[in-house]
Design a protein around this motif. Structure first.
Motif, mmCIF file in Angstrom:
data_model
loop_
_atom_site.group_PDB
_atom_site.id
_atom_site.type_symbol
_atom_site.label_atom_id
_atom_site.label_comp_id
_atom_site.label_asym_id
_atom_site.label_seq_id
_atom_site.Cartn_x
_atom_site.Cartn_y
_atom_site.Cartn_z
ATOM 1 N N PRO A 65 -5.701 -3.584 8.807
ATOM 2 C CA PRO A 65 -5.210 -2.778 10.045
ATOM 3 C C PRO A 65 -5.043 -1.339 9.970
ATOM 4 O O PRO A 65 -4.598 -0.762 8.669
ATOM 5 C CB PRO A 65 -3.867 -3.653 9.933
ATOM 6 C CG PRO A 65 -3.523 -3.712 8.533
ATOM 7 C CD PRO A 65 -5.009 -4.194 8.041
ATOM 8 N N ARG A 94 -3.734 2.672 11.622
ATOM 9 C CA ARG A 94 -2.945 3.385 12.417
ATOM 10 C C ARG A 94 -3.704 4.804 12.577
ATOM 11 O O ARG A 94 -3.496 5.611 11.762
ATOM 12 C CB ARG A 94 -1.535 3.727 12.191
ATOM 13 C CG ARG A 94 -0.712 4.302 13.176
ATOM 14 C CD ARG A 94 0.688 4.675 12.619
ATOM 15 N NE ARG A 94 1.382 3.251 12.626
ATOM 16 C CZ ARG A 94 2.763 3.126 11.900
ATOM 17 N NH1 ARG A 94 3.190 4.030 11.605
ATOM 18 N NH2 ARG A 94 3.320 1.831 12.065
ATOM 19 N N ASP A 112 -2.711 1.075 7.886
ATOM 20 C CA ASP A 112 -1.258 0.709 8.205
ATOM 21 C C ASP A 112 -0.672 -0.347 7.282
ATOM 22 O O ASP A 112 -0.816 -1.424 7.301
ATOM 23 C CB ASP A 112 -1.221 0.116 9.779
ATOM 24 C CG ASP A 112 0.053 -0.016 10.365
ATOM 25 O OD1 ASP A 112 1.133 0.066 9.482
ATOM 26 O OD2 ASP A 112 0.450 -0.159 11.645
ATOM 27 N N ARG A 113 -0.088 0.236 6.223
ATOM 28 C CA ARG A 113 0.515 -0.503 5.124
ATOM 29 C C ARG A 113 1.481 -1.561 5.595
ATOM 30 O O ARG A 113 1.561 -2.447 5.038
ATOM 31 C CB ARG A 113 0.981 0.351 3.902
ATOM 32 C CG ARG A 113 1.665 -0.270 2.682
ATOM 33 C CD ARG A 113 0.687 -1.131 2.144
ATOM 34 N NE ARG A 113 -0.545 -0.507 1.427
ATOM 35 C CZ ARG A 113 -1.384 -0.983 0.528
ATOM 36 N NH1 ARG A 113 -1.163 -2.277 0.559
ATOM 37 N NH2 ARG A 113 -2.299 -0.451 -0.083
ATOM 38 N N GLY A 114 2.521 -0.997 6.293
ATOM 39 C CA GLY A 114 3.429 -1.977 6.925
ATOM 40 C C GLY A 114 2.704 -3.127 7.403
ATOM 41 O O GLY A 114 3.341 -4.260 7.443
ATOM 42 N N GLU A 115 2.074 -2.910 8.501
ATOM 43 C CA GLU A 115 1.590 -4.026 9.060
ATOM 44 C C GLU A 115 0.663 -4.888 8.123
ATOM 45 O O GLU A 115 0.419 -6.150 8.250
ATOM 46 C CB GLU A 115 0.385 -3.564 10.294
ATOM 47 C CG GLU A 115 -0.261 -4.476 10.891
ATOM 48 C CD GLU A 115 0.591 -5.581 11.621
ATOM 49 O OE1 GLU A 115 0.319 -6.879 12.189
ATOM 50 O OE2 GLU A 115 1.863 -5.461 12.100
ATOM 51 N N LEU A 116 -0.183 -4.259 7.165
ATOM 52 C CA LEU A 116 -0.895 -5.195 6.087
ATOM 53 C C LEU A 116 -0.017 -6.011 5.529
ATOM 54 O O LEU A 116 -0.242 -7.168 5.327
ATOM 55 C CB LEU A 116 -1.540 -4.312 5.332
ATOM 56 C CG LEU A 116 -2.461 -4.913 4.335
ATOM 57 C CD1 LEU A 116 -3.566 -5.877 4.626
ATOM 58 C CD2 LEU A 116 -3.048 -3.711 3.268
ATOM 59 N N ASN A 117 1.035 -5.397 5.052
ATOM 60 C CA ASN A 117 2.205 -6.121 4.243
ATOM 61 C C ASN A 117 2.779 -7.371 4.901
ATOM 62 O O ASN A 117 2.829 -8.435 4.399
ATOM 63 C CB ASN A 117 2.923 -5.369 3.714
ATOM 64 C CG ASN A 117 2.565 -4.332 2.462
ATOM 65 O OD1 ASN A 117 1.351 -4.749 1.825
ATOM 66 N ND2 ASN A 117 3.302 -3.666 1.867
ATOM 67 N N ARG A 118 3.084 -7.232 6.224
ATOM 68 C CA ARG A 118 3.443 -8.194 7.105
ATOM 69 C C ARG A 118 2.544 -9.275 7.271
ATOM 70 O O ARG A 118 2.874 -10.761 7.099
ATOM 71 C CB ARG A 118 3.961 -7.664 8.360
ATOM 72 C CG ARG A 118 5.069 -6.741 8.513
ATOM 73 C CD ARG A 118 5.735 -6.571 9.809
ATOM 74 N NE ARG A 118 4.991 -5.648 10.705
ATOM 75 C CZ ARG A 118 4.836 -4.355 10.533
ATOM 76 N NH1 ARG A 118 5.899 -3.758 9.605
ATOM 77 N NH2 ARG A 118 4.037 -3.289 11.183
ATOM 78 N N ARG A 119 1.122 -9.082 7.539
ATOM 79 C CA ARG A 119 0.333 -10.116 7.647
ATOM 80 C C ARG A 119 0.095 -10.651 6.505
ATOM 81 O O ARG A 119 -0.005 -12.042 6.347
ATOM 82 C CB ARG A 119 -1.037 -9.345 7.890
ATOM 83 C CG ARG A 119 -1.102 -8.889 9.340
ATOM 84 C CD ARG A 119 -2.442 -8.123 9.765
ATOM 85 N NE ARG A 119 -2.373 -7.356 11.139
ATOM 86 C CZ ARG A 119 -3.709 -6.950 11.479
ATOM 87 N NH1 ARG A 119 -4.688 -7.215 10.880
ATOM 88 N NH2 ARG A 119 -3.529 -6.432 12.690
#
Length: 310
Positions: free
Chosen positions: A122, A124, A129-136
């Motif tokens: 993902p 940005r 987008d590290r935050g989105e990657l970690n969430r996934r």
């Protein structure tokens, strides 16, 4: 390292529904070798189908056709009645077919999260987008209960053999996977890790995934497979329900004759020692001793890294 899998889901009826993948009259030749010869087979949803055969029987060639690495010379692949022809592995993955080979493809210089989502990171703008990657990644690992077994921040070159297999499996299960092929998946796993892998395989089967399982370990086949497909010299010689077969029958069909004809009868080993090894110490060994007697066959067994080759 210990894998911790989610509780096993109820077993689905093996082979339920129509054939998810139909292999029809597939042949593939290389110079001086007919690797596959008119192979026809159904790979069904909610089923573990074992591919068995001696080395050179055609198993790897068939897997590479399913993965898009090879194209058949003759024959067709269809899924739900639609014809499939893959020019590369990306097209096979897009069709829902994933093949996990014995040596997983791991990117050493990035962490588990980026390895799992390699090619689908993902972003940005132009940046990850590290935050989105970690969430996934957290969601996927939580779904299958592997948060502790596979820390998302661990680098690829720090992973054990079992963790590398798990990364490949997580890559597959996060996508719209319909067929999963596992090529010798337990070759470097401990017995406990094998059981945890089997728990995951049974769960995927219960979710309707069609699973192809390749292994030379017949006791594993008898535990996990619903059906057995045996290849010999590029030909499909048997497809049978696993529960209807014994290990001896499987081997007899793999080699084409009784075992007594394969291995020449020879006198029992004598008491004459021809090689005497005592207290070998090295970077890999701590006081290894053994002897080998005339007329005797001695096998060295152990996991990868145990010191056999050294």
């Amino acid at each position: 390292m210990t894998l911790t899998a989610s509780p096993e889901a109820p077993a689905a009826e093996p082979g339920g529904g129509s054939g998810v993948l139909e292999i029809r009259n597939v042949s593939k030749a290389f110079p001086n070798v007919q690797a596959l010869d008119d192979v026809s087979l159904d790979v069904r949803p909610g089923e573990v189908l074992a591919f068995l055969g001696e080395n050179g029987a055609g198993k790897s060639t068939l897997l590479k056709i399913l993965s898009g690495d090879y194209q058949p010379d003759v024959g067709t692949l269809t899924m739900d009645g639609g014809a499939l022809r893959f020019s590369n592995p990306r097209e096979a993955r897009a069709a829902g077919i994933r093949v996990i080979y014995q040596e997983p493809e791991i990117i050493p210089g990035v962490d588990v999260a980026e390895n799992i989502f390699a090619g689908e990171l993902p972003r940005r703008g132009p940046f990850l987008d590290r935050g989105e990657l970690n969430r996934r990644v957290d969601a996927e690992l939580s779904e299958y209960g592997f948060q502790q077994a596979l820390p998302r921040e661990r680098m690829g070159d720090e992973l054990s053999s079992a963790q590398r297999q798990l990364v490949e499996i997580m890559r597959a299960v996060k996508s719209e996977m319909r067929v999963l092929a596992l090529d010798e998946p337990t070759s470097s796993l401990t017995e406990e890790e094998v059981e945890q892998l089997f728990t995951l395989v049974r769960r995927l089967r219960a979710e309707g995934v069609a699973i192809i399982y390749v292994s030379h370990r017949l006791h594993e086949i008898m535990q996990i497979a619903d059906r057995v497909a045996i290849l010999r010299d590029g030909k499909l010689v048997m497809v049978e329900t696993a529960a209807n077969l014994t290990e001896d029958e499987i081997v007899r069909n793999m080699v084409g004759r009784d075992l007594g004809e394969v291995f020449d009868r020879h006198p029992a080993a004598t008491d004459r020692v021809v090689l005497d090894v005592r207290d070998i110490k090295s970077l890999w060994h701590k006081g290894v001793s053994f002897d080998i007697k005339a007329g005797e066959i001695v096998g060295f067994a152990g996991l990868i890294g145990a010191g056999r080759s050294e």
